[in-house]
Design a protein around this motif. Sequence first.
Motif, short mmCIF file in Angstrom:
data_model
loop_
_atom_site.label_atom_id
_atom_site.label_comp_id
_atom_site.label_asym_id
_atom_site.label_seq_id
_atom_site.Cartn_x
_atom_site.Cartn_y
_atom_site.Cartn_z
N ALA A 132 0.83 -1.21 0.00
CA ALA A 132 0.00 0.00 0.00
C ALA A 132 0.86 1.26 0.00
CB ALA A 132 -0.93 0.00 1.21
N GLN A 133 1.73 1.38 1.01
CA GLN A 133 2.60 2.55 1.10
C GLN A 133 3.99 2.30 0.51
OE1 GLN A 133 1.68 5.81 2.36
NE2 GLN A 133 -0.21 4.73 1.83
N VAL A 134 4.46 1.07 0.58
CA VAL A 134 5.72 0.66 -0.03
C VAL A 134 5.42 -0.57 -0.88
CG1 VAL A 134 8.11 -0.07 0.34
CG2 VAL A 134 7.04 1.57 1.93
N ILE A 135 5.68 -0.45 -2.18
CA ILE A 135 5.22 -1.46 -3.13
C ILE A 135 6.39 -1.89 -4.00
CG2 ILE A 135 3.67 -1.86 -5.10
CD1 ILE A 135 1.94 0.45 -3.84
N ARG A 136 6.56 -3.18 -4.14
CA ARG A 136 7.59 -3.70 -5.03
C ARG A 136 7.13 -3.54 -6.48
NH1 ARG A 136 10.15 -9.19 -2.55
NH2 ARG A 136 11.50 -8.86 -4.36
N ILE A 137 8.03 -2.99 -7.33
CA ILE A 137 7.69 -2.76 -8.74
C ILE A 137 8.77 -3.36 -9.64
CG2 ILE A 137 6.36 -0.67 -8.26
CD1 ILE A 137 8.81 0.93 -9.27
N ASP A 138 8.42 -3.51 -10.90
CA ASP A 138 9.33 -4.04 -11.90
C ASP A 138 10.41 -3.00 -12.21
OD1 ASP A 138 10.59 -5.19 -14.09
OD2 ASP A 138 8.73 -5.71 -15.13
N PRO A 139 11.71 -3.36 -12.05
CA PRO A 139 12.77 -2.38 -12.32
C PRO A 139 13.29 -2.41 -13.76
CG PRO A 139 13.73 -4.32 -11.33
CD PRO A 139 12.24 -4.60 -11.46
N ILE A 140 12.67 -3.22 -14.63
CA ILE A 140 13.15 -3.34 -16.00
C ILE A 140 13.07 -1.97 -16.69
CG2 ILE A 140 12.81 -4.46 -18.23
CD1 ILE A 140 13.92 -6.27 -16.04
N LEU A 141 14.19 -1.52 -17.23
CA LEU A 141 14.26 -0.15 -17.75
C LEU A 141 13.26 0.13 -18.86
CD1 LEU A 141 18.13 0.37 -17.76
CD2 LEU A 141 16.46 1.72 -16.50
N ASP A 142 13.05 -0.82 -19.76
CA ASP A 142 12.16 -0.56 -20.89
C ASP A 142 10.71 -0.37 -20.45
OD1 ASP A 142 14.28 -0.63 -22.60
OD2 ASP A 142 13.80 -2.55 -23.51
N ARG A 143 10.36 -0.84 -19.29
CA ARG A 143 9.03 -0.57 -18.74
C ARG A 143 9.04 0.65 -17.83
NH1 ARG A 143 5.95 -5.10 -15.86
NH2 ARG A 143 4.21 -3.78 -16.55
N LEU A 144 10.11 0.79 -17.07
CA LEU A 144 10.17 1.83 -16.06
C LEU A 144 10.36 3.23 -16.65
CD1 LEU A 144 10.28 2.47 -13.01
CD2 LEU A 144 12.74 2.00 -13.09
N MET A 145 11.27 3.36 -17.63
CA MET A 145 11.58 4.70 -18.14
C MET A 145 10.39 5.40 -18.79
SD MET A 145 14.55 5.73 -17.24
CE MET A 145 14.48 4.83 -15.68
N PRO A 146 9.58 4.73 -19.64
CA PRO A 146 8.40 5.43 -20.17
C PRO A 146 7.43 5.88 -19.08
CG PRO A 146 8.89 3.47 -21.48
CD PRO A 146 9.75 3.40 -20.26
N ALA A 147 7.32 5.08 -18.03
CA ALA A 147 6.42 5.46 -16.93
C ALA A 147 6.96 6.65 -16.16
CB ALA A 147 6.22 4.26 -15.99
N ILE A 148 8.27 6.72 -15.98
CA ILE A 148 8.87 7.88 -15.31
C ILE A 148 8.79 9.12 -16.20
CG2 ILE A 148 11.03 8.83 -14.42
CD1 ILE A 148 11.71 6.06 -13.35
N HIS A 149 8.95 8.93 -17.49
CA HIS A 149 8.79 10.05 -18.43
C HIS A 149 7.42 10.71 -18.27
CE1 HIS A 149 8.53 12.33 -22.16
NE2 HIS A 149 7.44 11.66 -22.47
N ALA A 150 6.39 9.90 -18.05
CA ALA A 150 5.03 10.43 -17.93
C ALA A 150 4.85 11.27 -16.67
CB ALA A 150 4.03 9.27 -17.93
N LEU A 151 5.76 11.17 -15.70
CA LEU A 151 5.64 11.94 -14.47
C LEU A 151 5.91 13.43 -14.68
CD1 LEU A 151 7.52 9.57 -11.97
CD2 LEU A 151 5.05 9.71 -12.38
N GLY A 152 6.58 13.77 -15.79
CA GLY A 152 6.95 15.17 -16.02
C GLY A 152 8.12 15.56 -15.15
N ASP A 153 8.03 16.73 -14.54
CA ASP A 153 9.15 17.26 -13.76
C ASP A 153 9.30 16.49 -12.45
OD1 ASP A 153 11.07 19.68 -13.63
OD2 ASP A 153 10.16 19.63 -11.63
N VAL A 154 10.52 15.96 -12.24
CA VAL A 154 10.84 15.19 -11.04
C VAL A 154 12.25 15.56 -10.60
CG1 VAL A 154 9.33 13.24 -11.59
CG2 VAL A 154 11.69 13.26 -12.45
N MET A 155 12.70 14.95 -9.50
CA MET A 155 14.09 15.11 -9.07
C MET A 155 14.77 13.75 -9.16
SD MET A 155 16.54 14.72 -6.51
CE MET A 155 15.94 14.77 -4.84
N ALA A 156 15.84 13.68 -9.97
CA ALA A 156 16.61 12.45 -10.16
C ALA A 156 17.80 12.46 -9.21
CB ALA A 156 17.10 12.34 -11.61
N LEU A 157 18.05 11.34 -8.55
CA LEU A 157 19.14 11.25 -7.57
C LEU A 157 19.98 10.01 -7.85
CD1 LEU A 157 18.89 11.80 -3.73
CD2 LEU A 157 20.17 9.86 -4.66
N THR A 158 21.26 10.22 -8.03
CA THR A 158 22.22 9.13 -8.15
C THR A 158 23.37 9.42 -7.20
OG1 THR A 158 21.66 8.75 -10.48
CG2 THR A 158 23.76 7.88 -9.72
#
Length: 353
Positions: free
Chosen positions: A51-77
Amino acid sequence: MTLDTLDSIDHADPATLRQARLDRPKLRARDLAEILGVAEGALVAAHVDGAQVIRIDPILDRLMPAIHALGDVMALTRNASVVHERCGSYEGYHSGNHASMVLGSEIDLRMFPRHWVHGFALLGGPRPSVQIFDAAGDAVHKVWLTDASDVAAFDALVAELRLADQSDTISLTPRTPVEAAQARPDKRADLHREWAAMTDTHQFLRLVSKVKMNRLGAYRTVGDPWVEALAPQAVTDLLHACAAQSVPLMLFVGNQGCIQIHSGTIHRVEPMGPWLNILDPRFNLHLRADHIAEVWHVTKPTKHGLVHSVEAFAADGALIVQIFAKRAPEAEAFAALLPGLPRQIAVGAGGAS
């Protein structure tokens, strides 16, 4: 079991980790994990509740389009010595089996998919986030929502990437140790010849592998005119100079799974205890200056001219940060700052001393 008995990830049962978080709610997850002697990924996983912490698929080809849809975010490495935070949107995703890229005007990433192993969406806390960890449970990359992010798109990301397995433990493998400097003084002539023949900086790692060295080993070996040992203070001095003179630069910070790049000018450089901070509206850097053991001014020939960088390493040989000139025509202003940086007093056979 008490917190004092937590001496390995095998002893870190989820209930104990959740209690530790309740006992020390103000600590950052990474700092608490270090105190407990556990992987940060295990600490995050212990809070998975679907509910508050959810395991998600980390595969880049699925993850990156979904993050793109978020618009403005803060990336941290980050790595053990520096945190790189950049606001923007995930534009220009390019997939690859070995390496993938995000080539936006603000978010600029090089990603290595095999290290994107454990993914989580965190809905609680001050801001929702996506957090990715490697096989050892070390943080690879995090994405934090901002006031301008699309919250509905985040909900869609969670729904689309949610895994069936929502257990509160993850399988971890031992952390790969940092490779010590691999220097080959007997191969100096070969390295020097190959270095002088470079036409593109991307040839460098293949070059050093060819002569059975690694990056730091090559820097300790090749000598003039390609490298020069600088004092650890050089990194601080260079950042202050770039800020004061509005000289554009490129700042590379990475770990095994992700390299994050800032390109452009910097403005506010502030020390705070052992930390050296860049505190700009869209870009922050937090660097443990006391972790810097070696600094090298590196020059590489290319078909477009010489490329200069200042690169800092920790005592164990880990690469902390690389600072390059922003591409021409600004490169000349960056190069002009380098002769004024403090040199290392002496260089022994084992490297900077």
